[in-house]
Write a protein that holds these residues in place. Structure first.
Motif, PDB file in Angstrom:
ATOM      1  N   LEU A   1      44.237  30.870  46.164  1.00  0.00           N
ATOM      2  CA  LEU A   1      43.553  31.116  44.888  1.00  0.00           C
ATOM      3  C   LEU A   1      42.310  31.974  45.092  1.00  0.00           C
ATOM      4  O   LEU A   1      42.028  32.880  44.294  1.00  0.00           O
ATOM      5  N   THR A   2      41.562  31.698  46.152  1.00  0.00           N
ATOM      6  CA  THR A   2      40.343  32.462  46.408  1.00  0.00           C
ATOM      7  C   THR A   2      40.662  33.927  46.685  1.00  0.00           C
ATOM      8  O   THR A   2      39.980  34.839  46.181  1.00  0.00           O
ATOM      9  N   ALA A   3      41.720  34.186  47.467  1.00  0.00           N
ATOM     10  CA  ALA A   3      42.095  35.565  47.782  1.00  0.00           C
ATOM     11  C   ALA A   3      42.539  36.319  46.527  1.00  0.00           C
ATOM     12  O   ALA A   3      42.217  37.508  46.358  1.00  0.00           O
TER      13      ALA A   3
ATOM     14  N   VAL B   1      61.103  51.301  52.106  1.00  0.00           N
ATOM     15  CA  VAL B   1      61.025  50.587  53.376  1.00  0.00           C
ATOM     16  C   VAL B   1      59.670  50.898  53.999  1.00  0.00           C
ATOM     17  O   VAL B   1      59.444  52.005  54.497  1.00  0.00           O
ATOM     18  N   CYS B   2      58.763  49.930  53.922  1.00  0.00           N
ATOM     19  CA  CYS B   2      57.451  50.121  54.524  1.00  0.00           C
ATOM     20  C   CYS B   2      56.755  48.777  54.656  1.00  0.00           C
ATOM     21  O   CYS B   2      57.157  47.791  54.025  1.00  0.00           O
ATOM     22  N   ASP B   3      55.735  48.741  55.466  1.00  0.00           N
ATOM     23  CA  ASP B   3      54.875  47.578  55.587  1.00  0.00           C
ATOM     24  C   ASP B   3      54.147  47.406  54.256  1.00  0.00           C
ATOM     25  O   ASP B   3      53.490  48.333  53.770  1.00  0.00           O
ATOM     26  N   ILE B   4      54.254  46.247  53.646  1.00  0.00           N
ATOM     27  CA  ILE B   4      53.644  46.027  52.336  1.00  0.00           C
ATOM     28  C   ILE B   4      52.145  46.288  52.381  1.00  0.00           C
ATOM     29  O   ILE B   4      51.540  46.684  51.370  1.00  0.00           O
ATOM     30  N   MET B   5      51.512  46.113  53.540  1.00  0.00           N
ATOM     31  CA  MET B   5      50.071  46.329  53.639  1.00  0.00           C
ATOM     32  C   MET B   5      49.701  47.802  53.495  1.00  0.00           C
ATOM     33  O   MET B   5      48.535  48.139  53.292  1.00  0.00           O
TER      34      MET B   5
ATOM     35  N   ARG C   1      43.221  40.931  52.222  1.00  0.00           N
ATOM     36  CA  ARG C   1      43.711  42.312  52.216  1.00  0.00           C
ATOM     37  C   ARG C   1      45.051  42.418  51.481  1.00  0.00           C
ATOM     38  O   ARG C   1      45.303  43.368  50.748  1.00  0.00           O
ATOM     39  N   PHE C   2      45.919  41.427  51.684  1.00  0.00           N
ATOM     40  CA  PHE C   2      47.223  41.451  51.025  1.00  0.00           C
ATOM     41  C   PHE C   2      47.065  41.511  49.502  1.00  0.00           C
ATOM     42  O   PHE C   2      47.694  42.341  48.834  1.00  0.00           O
ATOM     43  N   PHE C   3      46.232  40.646  48.945  1.00  0.00           N
ATOM     44  CA  PHE C   3      46.096  40.639  47.484  1.00  0.00           C
ATOM     45  C   PHE C   3      45.320  41.847  46.981  1.00  0.00           C
ATOM     46  O   PHE C   3      45.513  42.272  45.827  1.00  0.00           O
TER      47      PHE C   3
ATOM     48  N   LYS D   1      46.094  47.087  43.959  1.00  0.00           N
ATOM     49  CA  LYS D   1      46.276  48.538  43.934  1.00  0.00           C
ATOM     50  C   LYS D   1      47.615  48.940  43.325  1.00  0.00           C
ATOM     51  O   LYS D   1      47.768  50.047  42.814  1.00  0.00           O
ATOM     52  N   LEU D   2      48.594  48.050  43.402  1.00  0.00           N
ATOM     53  CA  LEU D   2      49.913  48.367  42.852  1.00  0.00           C
ATOM     54  C   LEU D   2      49.986  48.168  41.345  1.00  0.00           C
ATOM     55  O   LEU D   2      50.783  48.812  40.659  1.00  0.00           O
ATOM     56  N   ALA D   3      49.178  47.267  40.803  1.00  0.00           N
ATOM     57  CA  ALA D   3      49.280  46.872  39.394  1.00  0.00           C
ATOM     58  C   ALA D   3      48.499  47.815  38.483  1.00  0.00           C
ATOM     59  O   ALA D   3      47.451  48.337  38.848  1.00  0.00           O
TER      60      ALA D   3
END
Length: 248
Positions: free
Chosen positions: A214-216, A111-115, A144-146, A151-153
């Motif tokens: 797509l750009t992000a 449980v956390c902010d995905i960011m 920032r989201f992508f 960072k997760l992958a």
């Protein structure tokens, strides 16, 4: 947009997603045990939008990004994947863990902010990141989201996004802006899975163009492998959703 403004929007959305959400899922699915039985019987049906792109699931470490009620995660676990859900709703977590128990599987749930997910100890450990229907419009900083997704992958890991098509959300959805290039936030009801239920509160949405998305993804360091567009559920003459596959 300033960080403080973005944080206030996130908090508004978090509160809406914690308002009676557990009970709403119970009403929508007819109970945890009933939904677990459906997933056990047909896990691939739950994953029907994702399965054509996933390949072999068993043994993979998969992150269900903003995975909500956990149905995707539980179906993946039934097919022997190791799954973590990241979502900011404790009510969603409650339902998801109860669902996993009823389905006879184990999932992890942060449980956390995905960011902030790039700070988790599980960062850089996922073979696959899955995002399904209704994720991107909660974010005001798509770059920032992508970057967090990257960072997760693991290196070479898959980003799999099945999402509402910008055309459908911006131009055809009743509560949308009806302007493809509008960038203003839209206030609308948080989705209530119990169609007969009362409003669970308002969320703030930011609808992106396909070019924005797509750009992000590219800027975050992913290589796009394919983009499939799918017909709308009610009007097959227009795109209703899309599936994007990219590699870290």
């Amino acid at each position: 947009m300033t960080t403080d403004a973005a944080d206030k929007i996130t908090e508004t959305n978090r509160l809406a997603w914690n308002a009676e959400r557990y009970n709403a899922w119970i009403c929508a699915f007819g109970g945890v045990e009933a939904e677990a039985a459906r997933i056990i019987a047909e896990p691939k049906r739950v994953l029907r939008r994702l399965s054509p792109y996933l390949g072999e699931i068993a043994g993979k470490r998969i992150c269900s990004v903003q995975g909500s009620h956990g149905r995707i995660a539980v179906a993946l676990a039934r097919l022997n994947a190791e799954v973590l859900v990241i979502d900011f709703s404790e009510e969603n977590r409650r339902f998801a863990l109860d669902l996993a128990t009823a389905a006879g599987v184990t999932i992890d749930y942060a449980v956390c902010d995905i960011m902030e997910a790039g700070l988790l100890e599980q960062a850089h450990s996922f073979d696959v990141l899955v995002l399904e229907l209704g994720i991107l419009h909660y974010h005001q900083d798509l770059d920032r989201f992508f970057m967090v997704m990257r960072k997760l992958a693991v290196d070479g890991g898959m980003l799999l996004v099945n999402e509402f098509h910008p055309f459908q959300r911006k131009l055809s959805w009743a509560e949308g802006p009806h302007d493809y290039f509008q960038t203003d936030l839209i206030e609308a009801d948080v989705p209530n899975p119990d169609v007969a239920g009362a409003s669970l509160g308002k969320c703030l949405y930011r609808f992106w163009t396909m070019g924005d998305i797509l750009t992000a993804v590219i800027k975050a360091g992913f290589t796009i492998a394919r983009l499939d567009e799918h017909p709308d559920w009610t009007d097959p003459a227009i795109p209703g959703s899309f599936t994007l596959v990219a590699r870290a």
